[in-house]
Design a protein around this motif. Structure first.
Motif, PDB file in Angstrom:
ATOM      1  N   PHE A 173       0.851  -1.187   0.000  1.00 41.11           N
ATOM      2  CA  PHE A 173       0.000   0.000   0.000  1.00 41.11           C
ATOM      3  C   PHE A 173       0.884   1.233   0.000  1.00 41.11           C
ATOM      4  O   PHE A 173       1.864   1.290   0.752  1.00 41.11           O
ATOM      5  CB  PHE A 173      -0.888   0.027   1.252  1.00 41.11           C
ATOM      6  N   GLN A 174       0.526   2.193  -0.840  1.00 41.32           N
ATOM      7  CA  GLN A 174       1.223   3.474  -0.850  1.00 41.32           C
ATOM      8  C   GLN A 174       0.188   4.588  -0.859  1.00 41.32           C
ATOM      9  O   GLN A 174      -0.676   4.630  -1.747  1.00 41.32           O
ATOM     10  CB  GLN A 174       2.110   3.626  -2.082  1.00 41.32           C
ATOM     11  N   PHE A 175       0.278   5.451   0.134  1.00 42.96           N
ATOM     12  CA  PHE A 175      -0.509   6.677   0.118  1.00 42.96           C
ATOM     13  C   PHE A 175       0.341   7.713  -0.598  1.00 42.96           C
ATOM     14  O   PHE A 175       1.506   7.926  -0.233  1.00 42.96           O
ATOM     15  CB  PHE A 175      -0.833   7.124   1.542  1.00 42.96           C
ATOM     16  N   LEU A 176      -0.241   8.327  -1.615  1.00 44.08           N
ATOM     17  CA  LEU A 176       0.515   9.232  -2.481  1.00 44.08           C
ATOM     18  C   LEU A 176      -0.047  10.644  -2.426  1.00 44.08           C
ATOM     19  O   LEU A 176      -1.248  10.851  -2.292  1.00 44.08           O
ATOM     20  CB  LEU A 176       0.461   8.743  -3.936  1.00 44.08           C
ATOM     21  N   HIS A 177       0.853  11.601  -2.574  1.00 49.65           N
ATOM     22  CA  HIS A 177       0.490  13.013  -2.757  1.00 49.65           C
ATOM     23  C   HIS A 177       1.305  13.522  -3.939  1.00 49.65           C
ATOM     24  O   HIS A 177       2.538  13.482  -3.904  1.00 49.65           O
ATOM     25  CB  HIS A 177       0.794  13.818  -1.495  1.00 49.65           C
ATOM     26  N   GLU A 178       0.607  13.924  -4.988  1.00 49.20           N
ATOM     27  CA  GLU A 178       1.266  14.367  -6.222  1.00 49.20           C
ATOM     28  C   GLU A 178       2.255  13.309  -6.706  1.00 49.20           C
ATOM     29  O   GLU A 178       3.411  13.602  -7.036  1.00 49.20           O
ATOM     30  CB  GLU A 178       1.927  15.725  -6.028  1.00 49.20           C
ATOM     31  N   ASN A 179       1.809  12.056  -6.709  1.00 50.77           N
ATOM     32  CA  ASN A 179       2.585  10.891  -7.159  1.00 50.77           C
ATOM     33  C   ASN A 179       3.827  10.596  -6.323  1.00 50.77           C
ATOM     34  O   ASN A 179       4.678   9.809  -6.729  1.00 50.77           O
ATOM     35  CB  ASN A 179       2.955  11.001  -8.632  1.00 50.77           C
ATOM     36  N   GLN A 180       3.948  11.218  -5.165  1.00 56.45           N
ATOM     37  CA  GLN A 180       5.067  10.960  -4.259  1.00 56.45           C
ATOM     38  C   GLN A 180       4.540  10.212  -3.035  1.00 56.45           C
ATOM     39  O   GLN A 180       3.489  10.556  -2.498  1.00 56.45           O
ATOM     40  CB  GLN A 180       5.743  12.263  -3.817  1.00 56.45           C
ATOM     41  N   PRO A 181       5.248   9.169  -2.592  1.00 52.91           N
ATOM     42  CA  PRO A 181       4.758   8.415  -1.437  1.00 52.91           C
ATOM     43  C   PRO A 181       4.816   9.224  -0.147  1.00 52.91           C
ATOM     44  O   PRO A 181       5.750   9.994   0.073  1.00 52.91           O
ATOM     45  CB  PRO A 181       5.699   7.211  -1.370  1.00 52.91           C
ATOM     46  N   ILE A 182       3.777   9.046   0.662  1.00 50.30           N
ATOM     47  CA  ILE A 182       3.721   9.635   1.999  1.00 50.30           C
ATOM     48  C   ILE A 182       3.903   8.521   3.026  1.00 50.30           C
ATOM     49  O   ILE A 182       4.654   8.647   3.977  1.00 50.30           O
ATOM     50  CB  ILE A 182       2.372  10.345   2.230  1.00 50.30           C
TER      51      ILE A 182
END
Length: 143
Positions: free
Chosen positions: A54-63
């Motif tokens: 699972f990856q939470f992303l913001h502007e295609n960058q992982p958070i």
């Protein structure tokens, strides 16, 4: 015709392969969640593994990134009668969906435990329709 076979199993172990958080400035309230699912087997030991990332992303960058593997021990007679057939190992869709549900729930708990009392605890793995993640039976050829 629906021929769901019962597969007897137990959860053998849980492995947190990866966990990471990344600082991001000006984080909005909503973020994208990317998930990946993979199944593998160890036929000698009758083990089926369900790996979820699972990856939470913001502007295609992982958070937040989390990868969890749940290993399941298949009962021997169930393996021999319901899984192995015609020099193939067939993992039925309904069985894989069940393993996936367990792995998603386990991942949700791991994410909560690892982020408790931090800013990142607001990231929660939502309920997922596993029937869309598991498209069909998986077949492995026996060597």
């Amino acid at each position: 015709m629906d021929t769901k076979k019962n597969v007897s199993f137990r959860l053998l172990n849980i492995v947190t392969e990866q966990f990471a958080t990344f600082e991001v400035e000006n984080l909005p309230e909503t973020n994208d969640l990317k998930s990946e699912l993979q199944f593998s087997i160890n036929p000698e030991n009758r083990v089926v593994s369900c790996r979820m990332k699972f990856q939470f992303l913001h502007e295609n960058q992982p958070i937040v990134t989390l990868t969890v593997v749940c290993n399941f021990d298949i009962e021997e007679s169930s393996w021999n009668t319901n899984i192995v057939s015609d020099k193939k190992i067939i993992l039925p869709k309904h069985f894989l969906e069940h393993l996936c549900v367990i792995t998603v729930g386990t991942s949700r708990g791991i994410l909560h435990a690892k982020t408790e009392n931090t800013f990142f605890n607001r990231f929660i793995i939502p309920t997922l329709n596993v029937s869309t993640l598991v498209e069909k039976d998986i077949v492995f050829e026996i060597q």
